[in-house]
Enzyme design. Structure first.
Site, PDB file in Angstrom:
ATOM      1  N   LYS A 185       0.975  -1.402  -0.039  1.00  0.00           N
ATOM      2  CA  LYS A 185       0.085  -0.008  -0.114  1.00  0.00           C
ATOM      3  C   LYS A 185       0.994   1.295  -0.189  1.00  0.00           C
ATOM      4  O   LYS A 185       0.806   2.218  -0.741  1.00  0.00           O
ATOM      5  CB  LYS A 185      -0.865  -0.042   1.234  1.00  0.00           C
ATOM      6  N   ASP A 204      -6.826   0.818   0.730  1.00  0.00           N
ATOM      7  CA  ASP A 204      -6.921   1.016   1.980  1.00  0.00           C
ATOM      8  C   ASP A 204      -8.214   0.661   2.467  1.00  0.00           C
ATOM      9  O   ASP A 204      -8.961   0.023   1.560  1.00  0.00           O
ATOM     10  CB  ASP A 204      -6.759   2.272   2.120  1.00  0.00           C
TER      11      ASP A 204
END
Ligand code: SF4
Length: 287
Positions: A185, A204
């Site tokens: 991420k 996310d």
């Protein structure tokens, strides 16, 4: 009445603050039944339901949530809602973005943006961070939460960048993943936002929730969600798509009580926890 499907009136304004008003993209492929008006509650839209005798189906006949035309409509609507979106974390370099992204774990971007200006004023270069002991950094980032682990990650990443990458944040996924505290991420945020490389899709909490509600994935593991999305979203859209979903998650598609009556994606969305719907609800489509 099932929880989450309570019909309610759309807002008078028909829009939320900070979200552009758009004409809904006409749907060609979604064949869900049309909503009908309630005689008891004039003007209220009811959830459409299948005839009692109809066999239970996963989706309405002919409906494919991954149909390229449906995906195209979702992307076009997001473009109208959130043009020119970018990362909300304040930064002026790849290093600042990397640090801000590490600090944003389990913390709001607004809080991180309150902390980082003073932090980068105090420690101006990656070498300054590399020279610290993690304990020295803790007081500066305490308010972002999990500050002990974050201090170790930031100092560890700085040391690795200085020792292995000549003081420059590396520009490949493979190299970024060698930095302490950096997973896909964070690497995707840095690669997509700063280096303009579409190597992956940031997944996310917002992206996870909305991708599942829109039936673009049925996974709940971030890496599997990313793989699913990479299959259906054109590569050149990966970075912007993630930013758009993140903004949509903040403005309208909230974790609890999404503002469906104000959402331009409403006709394309069959999520089980919608708060207002003119289309068929799909039990499998939930956050
Ligand atoms: S209709 Fe509701 S659940 Fe679906 S994307 Fe919009 S806000 Fe989210």
């Amino acid at each position: 009445m099932p929880r989450g499907n309570m019909p309610r009136q759309p807002s008078r304004s028909g829009r939320q603050e900070g979200v552009r008003r758009v004409d809904r993209v006409p749907s060609k492929t979604v064949s869900a039944p049309k909503a009908r008006r309630s005689p008891a509650l004039p003007g209220t839209m009811l959830k459409a339901s299948a005839p009692k005798s109809a066999p239970k189906k996963k989706f309405a006949a002919g409906y494919n949530p991954l149909d390229p035309e449906r995906v195209r409509q979702i992307l076009a609507t997001l473009d109208q809602l959130y043009p020119n979106v970018t990362c909300a974390l304040t930064h002026h370099s790849a290093w600042e973005l990397l640090v801000a992204t590490i600090l944003s774990a389990q913390c709001t971007d607004a809080r991180v943006n309150m902390v980082t200006p003073g932090l980068f004023e105090k420690y101006r270069t990656v070498q300054d961070f590399a020279a610290l002991k993690p304990e020295q950094l803790e007081p500066d980032i305490r308010s972002t939460g999990f500050f002990r682990n974050k201090s170790k990650s930031v100092v560890g990443a700085a040391r690795k960048i200085v020792s292995d990458f000549g003081g420059e944040v590396p520009q490949t996924m493979e190299e970024l993943l060698t930095l302490p505290g950096v997973a896909r991420k964070t690497a995707n945020v840095v690669l997509g936002t700063w280096f303009k490389k579409n190597d992956g899709i940031v997944v996310d909490t917002h992206v996870t929730r909305i991708a599942r509600r829109l039936e673009l994935t049925r996974q709940d593991d971030p890496q599997k969600i990313e793989q699913d999305l990479m299959q259906i979203i054109p590569r050149e859209r990966w970075t912007d798509f993630a930013h758009q979903l993140i903004w949509h998650g903040r403005k309208l598609c909230l974790a609890r009580g999404p503002k469906c009556s104000d959402c331009a994606l409403e006709k394309l969305c069959h999520a089980a926890d919608k708060t207002w719907s003119t289309v068929e609800i799909h039990k499998g489509a939930k956050a």
